[in-house]
Design a protein around this motif. Structure first.
Motif, short mmCIF file in Angstrom:
data_model
loop_
_atom_site.label_atom_id
_atom_site.label_comp_id
_atom_site.label_asym_id
_atom_site.label_seq_id
_atom_site.Cartn_x
_atom_site.Cartn_y
_atom_site.Cartn_z
N PRO A 111 0.83 -1.34 -0.02
CA PRO A 111 -0.18 0.07 0.04
C PRO A 111 1.01 1.26 0.01
O PRO A 111 1.77 1.28 0.74
N ARG A 112 0.67 2.14 -0.93
CA ARG A 112 1.40 3.31 -1.29
C ARG A 112 0.60 4.43 -0.92
O ARG A 112 -0.44 5.08 -1.86
N LEU A 113 0.40 4.95 0.26
CA LEU A 113 -0.47 6.30 0.71
C LEU A 113 0.07 7.29 -0.23
O LEU A 113 -0.80 8.25 -0.45
N ASP A 114 1.25 7.55 -0.42
CA ASP A 114 1.93 8.74 -1.14
C ASP A 114 1.68 8.53 -2.52
O ASP A 114 1.60 9.68 -3.14
N GLU A 115 0.98 7.61 -3.20
CA GLU A 115 0.52 7.66 -4.51
C GLU A 115 -1.02 7.11 -4.61
O GLU A 115 -1.41 6.99 -5.92
N SER A 116 -1.58 6.82 -3.33
CA SER A 116 -3.08 6.49 -3.72
C SER A 116 -3.18 5.40 -4.29
O SER A 116 -4.16 5.26 -5.14
N THR A 117 -2.43 4.38 -4.02
CA THR A 117 -2.55 2.87 -4.71
C THR A 117 -1.95 1.69 -3.87
O THR A 117 -1.39 2.02 -2.98
N VAL A 118 -2.23 0.62 -4.34
CA VAL A 118 -1.45 -0.56 -3.62
C VAL A 118 -1.09 -1.30 -4.84
O VAL A 118 -1.61 -1.77 -5.89
N VAL A 119 0.33 -1.76 -4.80
CA VAL A 119 0.94 -2.65 -5.69
C VAL A 119 1.17 -3.85 -5.28
O VAL A 119 1.55 -4.01 -4.01
N PHE A 120 0.95 -4.83 -6.17
CA PHE A 120 1.12 -6.32 -5.99
C PHE A 120 2.48 -6.67 -6.82
O PHE A 120 2.17 -6.27 -8.15
N ASN A 121 3.26 -7.47 -6.35
CA ASN A 121 4.11 -7.86 -7.25
C ASN A 121 5.08 -9.06 -6.85
O ASN A 121 4.89 -9.60 -5.78
N THR A 122 6.16 -9.51 -7.64
CA THR A 122 7.12 -10.64 -7.14
C THR A 122 8.42 -10.23 -7.37
O THR A 122 8.75 -9.30 -8.35
N LEU A 123 9.29 -10.75 -6.78
CA LEU A 123 10.76 -10.69 -6.84
C LEU A 123 11.44 -11.86 -7.10
O LEU A 123 11.33 -12.94 -6.45
N GLU A 124 11.71 -12.12 -8.18
CA GLU A 124 12.23 -13.49 -8.70
C GLU A 124 13.77 -13.18 -9.43
O GLU A 124 13.74 -12.60 -10.21
N GLN A 125 14.58 -14.14 -8.83
CA GLN A 125 15.91 -14.25 -9.37
C GLN A 125 16.45 -12.70 -9.59
O GLN A 125 17.04 -12.37 -10.14
N GLY A 126 16.31 -11.95 -8.18
CA GLY A 126 16.74 -10.59 -8.05
C GLY A 126 16.10 -9.45 -8.95
O GLY A 126 16.50 -8.22 -8.78
N ALA A 127 14.99 -9.72 -9.57
CA ALA A 127 14.40 -9.01 -10.51
C ALA A 127 12.86 -8.81 -10.14
O ALA A 127 12.21 -9.86 -9.83
N TRP A 128 12.31 -7.39 -10.02
CA TRP A 128 11.01 -7.25 -9.94
C TRP A 128 10.02 -7.90 -11.20
O TRP A 128 10.75 -7.32 -12.12
N GLY A 129 9.15 -8.30 -10.92
CA GLY A 129 8.11 -8.61 -12.18
C GLY A 129 7.24 -7.21 -12.60
O GLY A 129 7.52 -6.44 -11.90
N ARG A 130 6.32 -7.82 -13.33
CA ARG A 130 5.26 -6.69 -13.80
C ARG A 130 4.43 -6.29 -12.38
O ARG A 130 3.72 -7.17 -11.63
N GLU A 131 4.43 -4.99 -12.15
CA GLU A 131 3.31 -4.70 -11.09
C GLU A 131 1.68 -4.72 -11.48
O GLU A 131 1.61 -4.47 -12.86
N GLU A 132 1.08 -5.25 -10.44
CA GLU A 132 -0.27 -5.01 -10.65
C GLU A 132 -0.69 -4.12 -9.87
O GLU A 132 -0.32 -4.00 -8.55
N ARG A 133 -2.03 -3.35 -9.80
CA ARG A 133 -2.48 -2.19 -8.99
C ARG A 133 -3.80 -2.68 -8.88
O ARG A 133 -4.48 -2.66 -9.81
N GLY A 134 -4.19 -2.50 -7.55
CA GLY A 134 -5.57 -2.89 -7.03
C GLY A 134 -6.28 -1.40 -7.49
O GLY A 134 -5.61 -0.29 -7.74
N THR A 135 -7.64 -1.36 -7.41
CA THR A 135 -8.50 -0.22 -7.77
C THR A 135 -8.61 0.52 -6.67
O THR A 135 -9.17 0.27 -5.55
N GLY A 136 -8.28 1.98 -6.68
CA GLY A 136 -8.38 2.83 -5.53
C GLY A 136 -7.37 2.34 -4.30
O GLY A 136 -6.87 1.46 -4.62
N ILE A 137 -7.53 2.98 -3.25
CA ILE A 137 -6.68 2.62 -1.96
C ILE A 137 -7.79 2.60 -0.89
O ILE A 137 -8.26 3.55 -0.36
#
Length: 194
Positions: A111-137
């Motif tokens: 949850p990023r209150l400073d951006e008014s969003t919630v990010v979902f992601n994975t970290l695999e082999q040292g690299a972040w995947g494609r971000e998904e964002r929920g609707t609203g916060i």
């Protein structure tokens, strides 16, 4: 499977849940099962700490780590309760595949209150995947929150309050998860796994 949490000496009581129905028994013999109850600060030193602290950004009770030695199976529920401080920017819940720094993350719930969003992601082999964002916060500064992360057949379902918020499809098998980590700008009240 159980989850123990405690406050340090002199900090009062910590509410914990110990549930072992699907994991082959109770975590501690003689305790009610499943139930919610208060445990005095005299829990053995191997317990996971989650001390009380003032509601301010960068609370001293995080990061909080809960070991998940058996991994996560379909039906596992992780409940995180706390308060978002008035000056909060961001906080996170990570489901990590190991305890070492830089371990892969099967889920990064951010949850990023400073951006008014919630990010979902994975970290695999040292690299972040494609971000998904929920609707609203669904989080507000100065307000308590209750998050459920539920392992389903296809992914992690995030429920905030009484509403399903987002379904994040698995990119890393949940059985590889070994650690639940909570950190950032929040006052953590409790963590439970059942």
């Amino acid at each position: 499977m159980g989850c123990w949490a405690r406050w340090p000496q002199g900090q009062g009581l910590c509410q914990v849940w110990v549930v072992g129905v699907e994991r082959g028994g109770m975590s501690q013999p003689g305790l009610p099962h499943p139930a919610s109850y208060e445990v005095p600060a005299a829990i053995p030193s191997s317990a996971t700490a989650c001390p009380r602290s003032p509601a301010m950004a960068g609370s001293s009770n995080v990061p909080h780590k809960t070991s998940l030695p058996e991994g996560i199976r379909v039906g596992t529920v992780m409940r995180i309760r706390g308060v978002v401080p008035n000056k909060a920017g961001r906080f996170y819940v990570n489901l990590l595949c190991g305890e070492a720094p830089g371990s892969e993350a099967a889920l990064h719930f951010n949850p990023r209150l400073d951006e008014s969003t919630v990010v979902f992601n994975t970290l695999e082999q040292g690299a972040w995947g494609r971000e998904e964002r929920g609707t609203g916060i669904p989080f507000q500064r100065g307000q308590p929150f209750d998050v459920l992360l539920i392992a389903t057949d296809e992914g992690f379902k995030a429920v905030v309050g009484d509403s399903e918020y987002h379904h994040f499809r698995y990119r890393i098998p949940p059985a590889r998860v070994r650690l639940l980590e909570v950190g950032g700008d929040l006052q953590l009240e409790s963590v439970s796994v059942f």
